[in-house]
Design a protein around this motif. Sequence first.
Motif, PDB file in Angstrom:
ATOM      1  N   LEU A   1       0.927  -1.228  -0.061  1.00  0.00           N
ATOM      2  CA  LEU A   1       0.026   0.006  -0.081  1.00  0.00           C
ATOM      3  C   LEU A   1       0.947   1.219   0.000  1.00  0.00           C
ATOM      4  O   LEU A   1       1.875   1.358   0.801  1.00  0.00           O
ATOM      5  CB  LEU A   1      -1.034   0.005   1.162  1.00  0.00           C
ATOM      6  CG  LEU A   1      -1.796   1.186   1.440  1.00  0.00           C
ATOM      7  CD1 LEU A   1      -2.566   1.535   0.442  1.00  0.00           C
ATOM      8  CD2 LEU A   1      -2.258   1.133   2.872  1.00  0.00           C
ATOM      9  N   ARG A   2       0.613   2.385  -0.920  1.00  0.00           N
ATOM     10  CA  ARG A   2       1.417   3.602  -1.204  1.00  0.00           C
ATOM     11  C   ARG A   2       0.322   4.726  -1.011  1.00  0.00           C
ATOM     12  O   ARG A   2      -0.773   4.474  -1.739  1.00  0.00           O
ATOM     13  CB  ARG A   2       2.270   3.397  -2.308  1.00  0.00           C
ATOM     14  CG  ARG A   2       3.463   2.386  -2.107  1.00  0.00           C
ATOM     15  CD  ARG A   2       4.663   2.806  -3.105  1.00  0.00           C
ATOM     16  NE  ARG A   2       5.199   4.048  -2.441  1.00  0.00           N
ATOM     17  CZ  ARG A   2       6.200   4.836  -3.100  1.00  0.00           C
ATOM     18  NH1 ARG A   2       6.725   3.973  -4.250  1.00  0.00           N
ATOM     19  NH2 ARG A   2       6.810   5.666  -2.544  1.00  0.00           N
ATOM     20  N   PHE A   3       0.716   5.721  -0.685  1.00  0.00           N
ATOM     21  CA  PHE A   3      -0.312   6.822  -0.585  1.00  0.00           C
ATOM     22  C   PHE A   3       0.421   8.045  -1.324  1.00  0.00           C
ATOM     23  O   PHE A   3       1.787   8.405  -1.361  1.00  0.00           O
ATOM     24  CB  PHE A   3      -0.400   7.427   0.737  1.00  0.00           C
ATOM     25  CG  PHE A   3      -1.087   6.618   1.985  1.00  0.00           C
ATOM     26  CD1 PHE A   3      -2.426   6.231   1.651  1.00  0.00           C
ATOM     27  CD2 PHE A   3      -0.193   5.505   2.541  1.00  0.00           C
ATOM     28  CE1 PHE A   3      -2.997   5.279   2.727  1.00  0.00           C
ATOM     29  CE2 PHE A   3      -0.955   4.760   3.552  1.00  0.00           C
ATOM     30  CZ  PHE A   3      -2.269   4.723   3.351  1.00  0.00           C
ATOM     31  N   ASP A   4      -0.076   8.820  -2.030  1.00  0.00           N
ATOM     32  CA  ASP A   4       0.153  10.118  -2.915  1.00  0.00           C
ATOM     33  C   ASP A   4      -0.455  11.087  -2.425  1.00  0.00           C
ATOM     34  O   ASP A   4      -1.538  11.458  -3.056  1.00  0.00           O
ATOM     35  CB  ASP A   4       0.061   9.863  -4.432  1.00  0.00           C
ATOM     36  CG  ASP A   4       0.771  10.754  -5.143  1.00  0.00           C
ATOM     37  OD1 ASP A   4       1.481  11.728  -4.533  1.00  0.00           O
ATOM     38  OD2 ASP A   4       0.668  10.656  -6.357  1.00  0.00           O
ATOM     39  N   HIS A   5      -0.129  11.752  -1.383  1.00  0.00           N
ATOM     40  CA  HIS A   5      -1.064  12.953  -0.733  1.00  0.00           C
ATOM     41  C   HIS A   5      -2.510  12.652  -0.861  1.00  0.00           C
ATOM     42  O   HIS A   5      -3.272  13.364  -1.364  1.00  0.00           O
ATOM     43  CB  HIS A   5      -0.690  14.070  -1.701  1.00  0.00           C
ATOM     44  CG  HIS A   5       1.024  14.554  -1.748  1.00  0.00           C
ATOM     45  ND1 HIS A   5       1.670  13.947  -2.759  1.00  0.00           N
ATOM     46  CD2 HIS A   5       1.698  15.249  -0.789  1.00  0.00           C
ATOM     47  CE1 HIS A   5       2.821  14.386  -2.438  1.00  0.00           C
ATOM     48  NE2 HIS A   5       2.887  15.155  -1.296  1.00  0.00           N
ATOM     49  N   VAL A   6      -2.772  11.642  -0.102  1.00  0.00           N
ATOM     50  CA  VAL A   6      -4.293  11.475   0.211  1.00  0.00           C
ATOM     51  C   VAL A   6      -4.799  12.027   1.272  1.00  0.00           C
ATOM     52  O   VAL A   6      -4.410  11.972   2.393  1.00  0.00           O
ATOM     53  CB  VAL A   6      -4.315   9.805   0.439  1.00  0.00           C
ATOM     54  CG1 VAL A   6      -5.771   9.395   0.638  1.00  0.00           C
ATOM     55  CG2 VAL A   6      -3.650   9.066  -0.932  1.00  0.00           C
ATOM     56  N   HIS A   7      -5.810  12.780   1.227  1.00  0.00           N
ATOM     57  CA  HIS A   7      -6.658  13.527   1.979  1.00  0.00           C
ATOM     58  C   HIS A   7      -7.629  12.689   2.922  1.00  0.00           C
ATOM     59  O   HIS A   7      -8.595  12.130   2.264  1.00  0.00           O
ATOM     60  CB  HIS A   7      -7.214  14.946   1.679  1.00  0.00           C
ATOM     61  CG  HIS A   7      -6.357  15.839   0.720  1.00  0.00           C
ATOM     62  ND1 HIS A   7      -6.143  17.013   1.470  1.00  0.00           N
ATOM     63  CD2 HIS A   7      -5.359  15.527   0.055  1.00  0.00           C
ATOM     64  CE1 HIS A   7      -5.008  17.687   0.763  1.00  0.00           C
ATOM     65  NE2 HIS A   7      -4.631  16.936  -0.250  1.00  0.00           N
ATOM     66  N   ILE A   8      -7.634  12.695   4.147  1.00  0.00           N
ATOM     67  CA  ILE A   8      -8.648  12.040   5.356  1.00  0.00           C
ATOM     68  C   ILE A   8      -9.113  12.990   6.368  1.00  0.00           C
ATOM     69  O   ILE A   8      -8.025  13.937   6.709  1.00  0.00           O
ATOM     70  CB  ILE A   8      -8.100  10.718   5.562  1.00  0.00           C
ATOM     71  CG1 ILE A   8      -6.884  10.740   6.564  1.00  0.00           C
ATOM     72  CG2 ILE A   8      -7.713   9.919   4.389  1.00  0.00           C
ATOM     73  CD1 ILE A   8      -6.680   9.830   7.366  1.00  0.00           C
TER      74      ILE A   8
END
Length: 420
Positions: A180-187
């Motif tokens: 799993l990788r995130f690219d500037h994910v907003h939560i």
Amino acid sequence: MLSRKELFKNTMRKSAHAWKRINELRLTEEEASILRFYIDQPAFMDLHWTMFIPAIKGQGTEEQQKKWLPLAYKMQIIGCYAQTELGHGSNIQGLETIATFDPKTDEFILHSPTLTSSKWWSGGLGKASTHALVYARLITDGQEWCACLDDHSPLPGITIGDIGMKFGNGAYNSMDNGVLRFDHVHIHRDQMLMRVSQVTREGKYLQQFGSQDGGLETQVIDYKTQQNRLFPLLASAYAYRFVGEWLKWLYTDVTKRLQANDFSTLPEAHACTAGLKSLTTTATADGIEECRKLCGGHDYLCSSGLPELFSVYIPACTYEGDNIVLLLQVARFLMKTISQLGSGIKPVGTTAYMGQVEHLRQCQCDVQRADDWLKPSVLLAAFQVKATRMSIACAQNLSKFSSQEVDSLRSCNKPYLESG
């Protein structure tokens, strides 16, 4: 012999059937939790119940528990536990995944800045899970903290997948361990489990557990416990390479002698090849297993190369002669050499040192300091003494047996000796 896809589908089928029966029987949560231990279900289902749900219970606020636990209990959401990274496992303070709080939007921005920050190994992450409990390094108000976040997936900016085949056919190959990788994910901020630690609307962090000192992280290879297990294997690899070159010379020499009807070195060549085959293949098998354990969890992946090495080299311990039988042939050669010492026949080649049997039986170690053990002559003398004394002791023990008993021992090797 099912393919990995079929293994996964079959395990999912059995699990779905089990849960259908649980619902039909209208079992209570307590009854269902007991029954789960007896169900042949995917390992990720265990993680859902033993890690995902307990984390919400232990770290979620009362409001968060009311929101998420009913969904998790009814399997309307399936959760995984995303802590381990490609570059970090149990060292939580070394995690590289970043969660930056933006007070303007009241959101966290999840990001995987490096390849090694990829979440790795999480059971159920590759295909089955709908939600992930993500451990990340929290950055707020210009400072860094370690926090636990509950993340919806998939979302824009998320790269997710299965990490691939593992050792063997069944077992963990029915598990969709994921990346799993995130690219500037907003939560949103309320996705952070805040029972133990909180981030306020203004971006203030409460109930701090501690932060990193900013120093460089120690690489696994730099730990003495790792080096003490790995470096002897590395040294042995060089030694076996050198002895392999010597064995080529011995083979060439024996071949030339045979062409001239000289069979004097044939027994020694047989003993050396049999002994070294057994020694090196056993050491290789044990060495691959030790290297596998030195790699931690990543060793289990086929992409590590170690499962392939294991499957290729382990059979060498039995093909071209079982290693135990080959060692018995070496012992037979040594016993014959010992028996000839009193007849005036001097040993030659690799056993020439046994010609000084009386000296080797009486001599004492003259090492005075630790540096003396770095001298090849000292090490060689120690091995000669040890080998001679052990061979003599073995011969003395064999002399206590009757000739019939000794012959029965030899007959055990006869089929192997006749086959060459």
